[in-house]
Design a protein around this motif. Sequence first.
Motif, short mmCIF file in Angstrom:
data_model
loop_
_atom_site.label_atom_id
_atom_site.label_comp_id
_atom_site.label_asym_id
_atom_site.label_seq_id
_atom_site.Cartn_x
_atom_site.Cartn_y
_atom_site.Cartn_z
N ALA A 120 0.82 -1.22 0.00
CA ALA A 120 0.00 0.00 0.00
C ALA A 120 0.85 1.27 0.00
CB ALA A 120 -0.93 -0.01 1.21
N LEU A 121 2.02 1.23 0.64
CA LEU A 121 2.84 2.43 0.78
C LEU A 121 4.07 2.43 -0.14
CD1 LEU A 121 2.68 2.87 4.67
CD2 LEU A 121 1.48 4.20 2.93
N LYS A 122 4.11 1.54 -1.10
CA LYS A 122 5.25 1.46 -2.01
C LYS A 122 5.47 2.80 -2.73
CE LYS A 122 7.11 -1.32 -5.82
NZ LYS A 122 6.85 -2.45 -6.74
N GLY A 123 6.73 3.21 -2.83
CA GLY A 123 7.07 4.47 -3.48
C GLY A 123 8.57 4.65 -3.53
N ASP A 124 9.00 5.89 -3.83
CA ASP A 124 10.45 6.12 -3.94
C ASP A 124 10.92 7.34 -3.16
OD1 ASP A 124 9.38 8.16 -5.46
OD2 ASP A 124 10.21 7.46 -7.36
N THR A 125 10.11 7.83 -2.23
CA THR A 125 10.51 9.00 -1.43
C THR A 125 11.48 8.61 -0.32
OG1 THR A 125 8.36 10.03 -1.85
CG2 THR A 125 9.69 10.97 -0.07
N ASP A 180 16.28 -3.53 4.01
CA ASP A 180 15.88 -4.42 2.91
C ASP A 180 15.92 -3.72 1.55
OD1 ASP A 180 13.66 -2.76 3.00
OD2 ASP A 180 12.23 -4.35 3.47
N GLY A 181 16.24 -2.41 1.54
CA GLY A 181 16.35 -1.67 0.28
C GLY A 181 15.04 -1.28 -0.36
N LYS A 182 13.90 -1.52 0.29
CA LYS A 182 12.60 -1.21 -0.30
C LYS A 182 12.26 0.28 -0.13
CE LYS A 182 10.68 -5.86 0.07
NZ LYS A 182 9.62 -6.72 0.64
N GLY A 183 11.54 0.81 -1.12
CA GLY A 183 11.18 2.22 -1.12
C GLY A 183 9.71 2.44 -0.84
N TYR A 237 4.15 5.65 21.86
CA TYR A 237 3.24 5.34 22.95
C TYR A 237 2.75 6.61 23.62
CZ TYR A 237 4.48 0.41 22.60
OH TYR A 237 4.67 -0.87 22.15
N GLY A 238 3.69 7.46 24.07
CA GLY A 238 3.30 8.72 24.68
C GLY A 238 2.98 9.73 23.60
N THR A 239 4.02 10.32 23.05
CA THR A 239 3.88 11.24 21.92
C THR A 239 4.16 10.48 20.64
OG1 THR A 239 4.60 13.10 23.28
CG2 THR A 239 4.68 13.39 20.89
N GLN A 240 3.19 10.48 19.73
CA GLN A 240 3.36 9.72 18.49
C GLN A 240 4.21 10.49 17.49
OE1 GLN A 240 -0.18 8.41 16.07
NE2 GLN A 240 0.48 6.44 16.87
N ARG A 241 5.16 9.79 16.87
CA ARG A 241 6.03 10.39 15.85
C ARG A 241 5.54 9.95 14.48
NH1 ARG A 241 9.28 7.43 18.81
NH2 ARG A 241 10.39 6.42 17.09
N ASN A 242 5.53 10.86 13.54
CA ASN A 242 5.06 10.55 12.20
C ASN A 242 6.20 10.10 11.30
OD1 ASN A 242 2.35 11.28 12.76
ND2 ASN A 242 2.85 13.44 12.45
N ASN A 243 5.88 9.23 10.35
CA ASN A 243 6.82 8.87 9.29
C ASN A 243 8.12 8.24 9.82
OD1 ASN A 243 7.19 8.85 6.40
ND2 ASN A 243 8.79 10.37 6.67
N VAL A 244 7.99 7.26 10.72
CA VAL A 244 9.18 6.67 11.33
C VAL A 244 9.24 5.15 11.26
CG1 VAL A 244 9.59 8.60 12.91
CG2 VAL A 244 8.10 6.71 13.63
N LEU A 245 8.11 4.47 11.11
CA LEU A 245 8.07 3.01 11.15
C LEU A 245 8.02 2.44 9.74
CD1 LEU A 245 7.74 0.45 13.03
CD2 LEU A 245 5.27 0.70 12.66
N SER A 246 9.05 1.68 9.37
CA SER A 246 9.10 1.09 8.03
C SER A 246 8.01 0.02 7.87
CB SER A 246 10.47 0.46 7.78
OG SER A 246 10.43 -0.38 6.64
N PRO A 247 7.22 0.09 6.81
CA PRO A 247 6.17 -0.92 6.60
C PRO A 247 6.71 -2.32 6.36
CG PRO A 247 5.78 1.04 5.25
CD PRO A 247 7.17 1.15 5.79
N SER A 248 7.90 -2.44 5.80
CA SER A 248 8.41 -3.75 5.40
C SER A 248 9.17 -4.46 6.52
CB SER A 248 9.30 -3.62 4.17
OG SER A 248 10.38 -2.74 4.41
#
Length: 254
Positions: free
Chosen positions: A31-36, A42-45, A54-65
């Motif tokens: 679903a989140l495949k891309g090149d940004t 694993d080299g995936k984009g 848990y406390g304060t949520q951080r955006n854009n940090v957890l790799s889907p793969s």
Amino acid sequence: MKKAFKFVLNTIPRPLLIRLSYVVRPIMTIALKGDTYTDPIDGKGFKSFLPYGYGTQRNNVLSPSTLSLERHRLLWLYLKNETDFFTTAKKVLHFAPEQAFYKRFRALKHLDYTTTDLLSPLADVKADICNLPFKDNSFDVILCNHVLEHIPDDTKAMQELYRILKPGGMGILQIPQDLSREVTFEDDTITDKKERAKIFGQYDHVRVYGRDYFNKLRSIGFKVEEVDYTATLSNSEIEKYCLAKGEIIPVVYK
């Protein structure tokens, strides 16, 4: 999605989360495949990473793969580029093995690889870090990342890690750390889980480590290198891999 992730992280026990991730991960990878952004493990984009916290949520940090966070990707790059971990025979002990690393390290034939934890379903040896069932001077490498902040008697845990590390051996002892803090903060009187998550970053953390963490390791006997590996990378690499600029990797030796 952010609220859903926060709910899941704060309500589902971690062993069950690990099992559920095997089902969800392939779906999110597609679903989140891309090149940004790129996961160096694993080299995936991807067009974006997932939120986490848990406390304060951080955006854009957890790799889907690989389900890696900033610290995992930073450590992977450091081990790959600056050490012989991936090429030389070593006896390795890995505490609370992260999914991002577990199968990849297990597949390295030159490693004698053992995992340990009290609760993780990925652990070969169920053990208390303050009373380890291993002989003195047993391991060439110890990986113990984001574990010590959960341990009330972290001094005893550090002494055990020092005891089982071989002379000349290397340890990576990452912790969540507030580098603006000189002194580590603890307060057992705060018992509300939501309040603890807000103050300590996670409800089951018992302290927030400051810069004195490195000297505490030295007091145990370790030689400590405070490695800012992001300082060796370009801003574009830091952004591409979604790393935390200035994060310190505590590398210890005996």
